[in-house]
Write a protein that holds these residues in place. Structure first.
Motif, PDB file in Angstrom:
ATOM      1  N   GLY A 153     -73.406  32.010 -59.562  1.00  0.00           N
ATOM      2  CA  GLY A 153     -73.406  31.127 -58.406  1.00  0.00           C
ATOM      3  C   GLY A 153     -72.686  31.660 -57.192  1.00  0.00           C
ATOM      4  O   GLY A 153     -72.671  31.001 -56.149  1.00  0.00           O
ATOM      5  N   ARG A 154     -72.101  32.879 -57.259  1.00  0.00           N
ATOM      6  CA  ARG A 154     -71.330  33.412 -56.139  1.00  0.00           C
ATOM      7  C   ARG A 154     -71.928  34.719 -55.603  1.00  0.00           C
ATOM      8  O   ARG A 154     -71.234  35.512 -54.973  1.00  0.00           O
ATOM      9  N   CYS A 155     -73.211  34.938 -55.850  1.00  0.00           N
ATOM     10  CA  CYS A 155     -73.843  36.206 -55.496  1.00  0.00           C
ATOM     11  C   CYS A 155     -73.792  36.473 -53.998  1.00  0.00           C
ATOM     12  O   CYS A 155     -73.384  37.552 -53.563  1.00  0.00           O
ATOM     13  N   GLU A 156     -74.215  35.520 -53.190  1.00  0.00           N
ATOM     14  CA  GLU A 156     -74.246  35.740 -51.742  1.00  0.00           C
ATOM     15  C   GLU A 156     -72.838  35.981 -51.205  1.00  0.00           C
ATOM     16  O   GLU A 156     -72.621  36.861 -50.362  1.00  0.00           O
ATOM     17  N   GLU A 157     -71.881  35.205 -51.685  1.00  0.00           N
ATOM     18  CA  GLU A 157     -70.491  35.379 -51.275  1.00  0.00           C
ATOM     19  C   GLU A 157     -70.000  36.770 -51.646  1.00  0.00           C
ATOM     20  O   GLU A 157     -69.336  37.445 -50.842  1.00  0.00           O
ATOM     21  N   ALA A 158     -70.325  37.237 -52.842  1.00  0.00           N
ATOM     22  CA  ALA A 158     -69.877  38.553 -53.302  1.00  0.00           C
ATOM     23  C   ALA A 158     -70.492  39.669 -52.464  1.00  0.00           C
ATOM     24  O   ALA A 158     -69.790  40.606 -52.044  1.00  0.00           O
ATOM     25  N   MET A 159     -71.788  39.588 -52.198  1.00  0.00           N
ATOM     26  CA  MET A 159     -72.429  40.641 -51.415  1.00  0.00           C
ATOM     27  C   MET A 159     -71.875  40.689 -50.001  1.00  0.00           C
ATOM     28  O   MET A 159     -71.672  41.771 -49.445  1.00  0.00           O
ATOM     29  N   ASN A 160     -71.619  39.531 -49.404  1.00  0.00           N
ATOM     30  CA  ASN A 160     -71.025  39.511 -48.067  1.00  0.00           C
ATOM     31  C   ASN A 160     -69.612  40.104 -48.089  1.00  0.00           C
ATOM     32  O   ASN A 160     -69.199  40.804 -47.157  1.00  0.00           O
ATOM     33  N   PHE A 161     -68.886  39.834 -49.174  1.00  0.00           N
ATOM     34  CA  PHE A 161     -67.534  40.369 -49.327  1.00  0.00           C
ATOM     35  C   PHE A 161     -67.576  41.892 -49.436  1.00  0.00           C
ATOM     36  O   PHE A 161     -66.815  42.599 -48.768  1.00  0.00           O
ATOM     37  N   TYR A 162     -68.478  42.413 -50.275  1.00  0.00           N
ATOM     38  CA  TYR A 162     -68.588  43.863 -50.435  1.00  0.00           C
ATOM     39  C   TYR A 162     -69.118  44.515 -49.158  1.00  0.00           C
ATOM     40  O   TYR A 162     -68.770  45.652 -48.833  1.00  0.00           O
ATOM     41  N   GLN A 163     -69.937  43.782 -48.422  1.00  0.00           N
ATOM     42  CA  GLN A 163     -70.436  44.291 -47.147  1.00  0.00           C
ATOM     43  C   GLN A 163     -69.276  44.434 -46.157  1.00  0.00           C
ATOM     44  O   GLN A 163     -69.167  45.442 -45.448  1.00  0.00           O
ATOM     45  N   GLN A 164     -68.403  43.471 -46.136  1.00  0.00           N
ATOM     46  CA  GLN A 164     -67.282  43.480 -45.189  1.00  0.00           C
ATOM     47  C   GLN A 164     -66.229  44.519 -45.545  1.00  0.00           C
ATOM     48  O   GLN A 164     -65.739  45.255 -44.681  1.00  0.00           O
ATOM     49  N   HIS A 165     -65.893  44.632 -46.830  1.00  0.00           N
ATOM     50  CA  HIS A 165     -64.749  45.457 -47.219  1.00  0.00           C
ATOM     51  C   HIS A 165     -65.115  46.827 -47.777  1.00  0.00           C
ATOM     52  O   HIS A 165     -64.277  47.738 -47.771  1.00  0.00           O
ATOM     53  N   LEU A 166     -66.357  46.985 -48.279  1.00  0.00           N
ATOM     54  CA  LEU A 166     -66.743  48.255 -48.893  1.00  0.00           C
ATOM     55  C   LEU A 166     -67.903  48.933 -48.174  1.00  0.00           C
ATOM     56  O   LEU A 166     -68.372  49.982 -48.601  1.00  0.00           O
ATOM     57  N   GLY A 167     -68.369  48.331 -47.083  1.00  0.00           N
ATOM     58  CA  GLY A 167     -69.464  48.930 -46.337  1.00  0.00           C
ATOM     59  C   GLY A 167     -70.805  48.833 -47.034  1.00  0.00           C
ATOM     60  O   GLY A 167     -71.717  49.618 -46.760  1.00  0.00           O
ATOM     61  N   ALA A 168     -70.946  47.867 -47.937  1.00  0.00           N
ATOM     62  CA  ALA A 168     -72.220  47.693 -48.638  1.00  0.00           C
ATOM     63  C   ALA A 168     -73.309  47.281 -47.652  1.00  0.00           C
ATOM     64  O   ALA A 168     -73.046  46.665 -46.619  1.00  0.00           O
ATOM     65  N   ARG A 169     -74.555  47.626 -47.985  1.00  0.00           N
ATOM     66  CA  ARG A 169     -75.711  47.232 -47.171  1.00  0.00           C
ATOM     67  C   ARG A 169     -76.618  46.340 -48.006  1.00  0.00           C
ATOM     68  O   ARG A 169     -77.064  46.735 -49.094  1.00  0.00           O
ATOM     69  N   ILE A 170     -76.883  45.134 -47.513  1.00  0.00           N
ATOM     70  CA  ILE A 170     -77.767  44.202 -48.222  1.00  0.00           C
ATOM     71  C   ILE A 170     -79.208  44.536 -47.850  1.00  0.00           C
ATOM     72  O   ILE A 170     -79.593  44.484 -46.688  1.00  0.00           O
ATOM     73  N   ASN A 171     -80.014  44.891 -48.853  1.00  0.00           N
ATOM     74  CA  ASN A 171     -81.388  45.322 -48.615  1.00  0.00           C
ATOM     75  C   ASN A 171     -82.404  44.209 -48.788  1.00  0.00           C
ATOM     76  O   ASN A 171     -83.438  44.197 -48.109  1.00  0.00           O
ATOM     77  N   PHE A 172     -82.136  43.293 -49.688  1.00  0.00           N
ATOM     78  CA  PHE A 172     -83.132  42.264 -50.018  1.00  0.00           C
ATOM     79  C   PHE A 172     -82.429  41.080 -50.664  1.00  0.00           C
ATOM     80  O   PHE A 172     -81.456  41.247 -51.406  1.00  0.00           O
ATOM     81  N   MET A 173     -82.947  39.866 -50.377  1.00  0.00           N
ATOM     82  CA  MET A 173     -82.364  38.674 -50.966  1.00  0.00           C
ATOM     83  C   MET A 173     -83.440  37.591 -51.090  1.00  0.00           C
ATOM     84  O   MET A 173     -84.120  37.267 -50.116  1.00  0.00           O
ATOM     85  N   LEU A 174     -83.624  37.053 -52.290  1.00  0.00           N
ATOM     86  CA  LEU A 174     -84.625  36.010 -52.538  1.00  0.00           C
ATOM     87  C   LEU A 174     -83.975  34.874 -53.310  1.00  0.00           C
ATOM     88  O   LEU A 174     -83.357  35.091 -54.360  1.00  0.00           O
ATOM     89  N   ARG A 175     -84.105  33.659 -52.794  1.00  0.00           N
ATOM     90  CA  ARG A 175     -83.541  32.486 -53.458  1.00  0.00           C
ATOM     91  C   ARG A 175     -84.555  31.882 -54.429  1.00  0.00           C
ATOM     92  O   ARG A 175     -85.761  32.105 -54.314  1.00  0.00           O
ATOM     93  N   PHE A 176     -84.046  31.103 -55.383  1.00  0.00           N
ATOM     94  CA  PHE A 176     -84.940  30.488 -56.361  1.00  0.00           C
ATOM     95  C   PHE A 176     -85.989  29.616 -55.681  1.00  0.00           C
ATOM     96  O   PHE A 176     -87.155  29.606 -56.080  1.00  0.00           O
ATOM     97  N   ASN A 177     -85.586  28.890 -54.626  1.00  0.00           N
ATOM     98  CA  ASN A 177     -86.556  27.996 -53.963  1.00  0.00           C
ATOM     99  C   ASN A 177     -87.517  28.752 -53.045  1.00  0.00           C
ATOM    100  O   ASN A 177     -88.388  28.151 -52.431  1.00  0.00           O
ATOM    101  N   GLU A 178     -87.369  30.089 -52.956  1.00  0.00           N
ATOM    102  CA  GLU A 178     -88.308  30.915 -52.196  1.00  0.00           C
ATOM    103  C   GLU A 178     -89.256  31.686 -53.115  1.00  0.00           C
ATOM    104  O   GLU A 178     -90.094  32.449 -52.647  1.00  0.00           O
TER     105      GLU A 178
END
Length: 283
Positions: A153-178
């Motif tokens: 349940g914390r996936c989006e929060e975690a990816m944003n956190f790693y993006q901010q502090h570790l320079g991660a790049r989010i390539n793709f994201m799909l929600r269950f309702n999509e």
């Protein structure tokens, strides 16, 4: 049926003359058609025989001869590997090919042997099984392995956190309702409809898959992500950021394999090893 489609060499190809822009474009479009039809496995052009060698076998002797070779009409300038339904289908495709040379040219089609062709001399199937095992080994060595993380349940929060502090790049994201297909009834915990079904992000040179999973019961065990940085400053910054709200199992310190190494579990439950490269450091 697997076939090799061979473009025979010509005086111009053996002279190393490059194709015109017009021909290069036309061949590119032809290759797109082959890919679109689902028959092309691979294809490449070959440099002139002047840049090749031959090895002649005579009993136990091996004689190496450098090119160029004179039998131009017997040489190959390029090839494709196709999977077709019949030789006739391959012929029809070759007829659509642009002339690959500036002069008259030939394209030869040859079918591959299969193990069924050797059935009479392999009656117990031993060699066929050996070939199949080798093909499987080759396929597995070409396979790509990705870490897949479930965040309860914390996936989006975690990816944003790693993006901010570790320079991660989010390539793709799909929600269950999509999801293009309906999620089976009862699969999701209540309130997870807007959670992340599947995502991927890049961290350093690694591509990582991620999801919230179907509920908040997922926990990590016996698993760590190893992050190797180049400077002590960067290692401390990453370690301190990941340690916030998490648990430090081993503070950053010098070890026999790394000038700086530490272990922690971040606030999302992911275990990390942070290190500087050393002569014997894990990579």
């Amino acid at each position: 049926m697997k076939v090799m489609v061979m473009v025979k060499a010509s005086p111009s190809s053996e002279a190393g003359k490059m194709p015109s822009e017009e021909l290069l474009t036309a061949m590119g479009k032809f290759n797109e058609e082959l890919v679109g039809a689902g028959i092309m496995e691979s294809g490449d052009g070959l440099k002139p025989s002047s840049q090749g060698v031959r090895v002649r076998f005579s009993g136990n002797k091996r004689v190496v001869t450098t090119g160029p070779f004179t039998e131009t009409n017997e040489l190959i300038a390029g090839y494709w590997i196709w999977n077709v339904n019949s030789l006739e289908e391959a012929i029809e495709w070759v007829k659509k090919c642009p002339n690959p040379m500036e002069e008259d040219s030939d394209i030869e089609i040859r079918t591959f042997y299969t193990m069924e062709d050797f059935a009479e001399i392999d009656p117990d199937g031993k060699e066929a099984a050996h070939e199949d095992a080798m093909r499987h080994t080759i396929a597995m060595r070409k396979a790509k392995v990705n870490n897949y993380l479930f965040f309860s349940g914390r996936c989006e929060e975690a990816m944003n956190f790693y993006q901010q502090h570790l320079g991660a790049r989010i390539n793709f994201m799909l929600r269950f309702n999509e999801s293009p297909d309906p999620v089976p009834e009862g699969m999701l915990q209540a309130g997870f409809e807007n959670k992340i079904m599947h995502a991927d992000f890049t961290l350093g040179d690694a591509n990582i898959y991620a999801s919230d999973g179907c509920d908040d019961a997922t926990s990590f065990s016996g698993f760590s992500l190893s992050l190797t940085l180049q400077t002590a400053e960067d290692a401390h910054k990453a370690f301190n950021a990941l340690a916030e709200g998490g648990k430090v199992n081993m503070p950053l310190a010098k070890t026999f394999w790394s000038p700086l190494y530490g272990q922690l579990v971040d606030k999302f439950g992911i275990a990390w090893m942070i290190m500087l490269p050393g002569e014997d450091a894990p990579q």
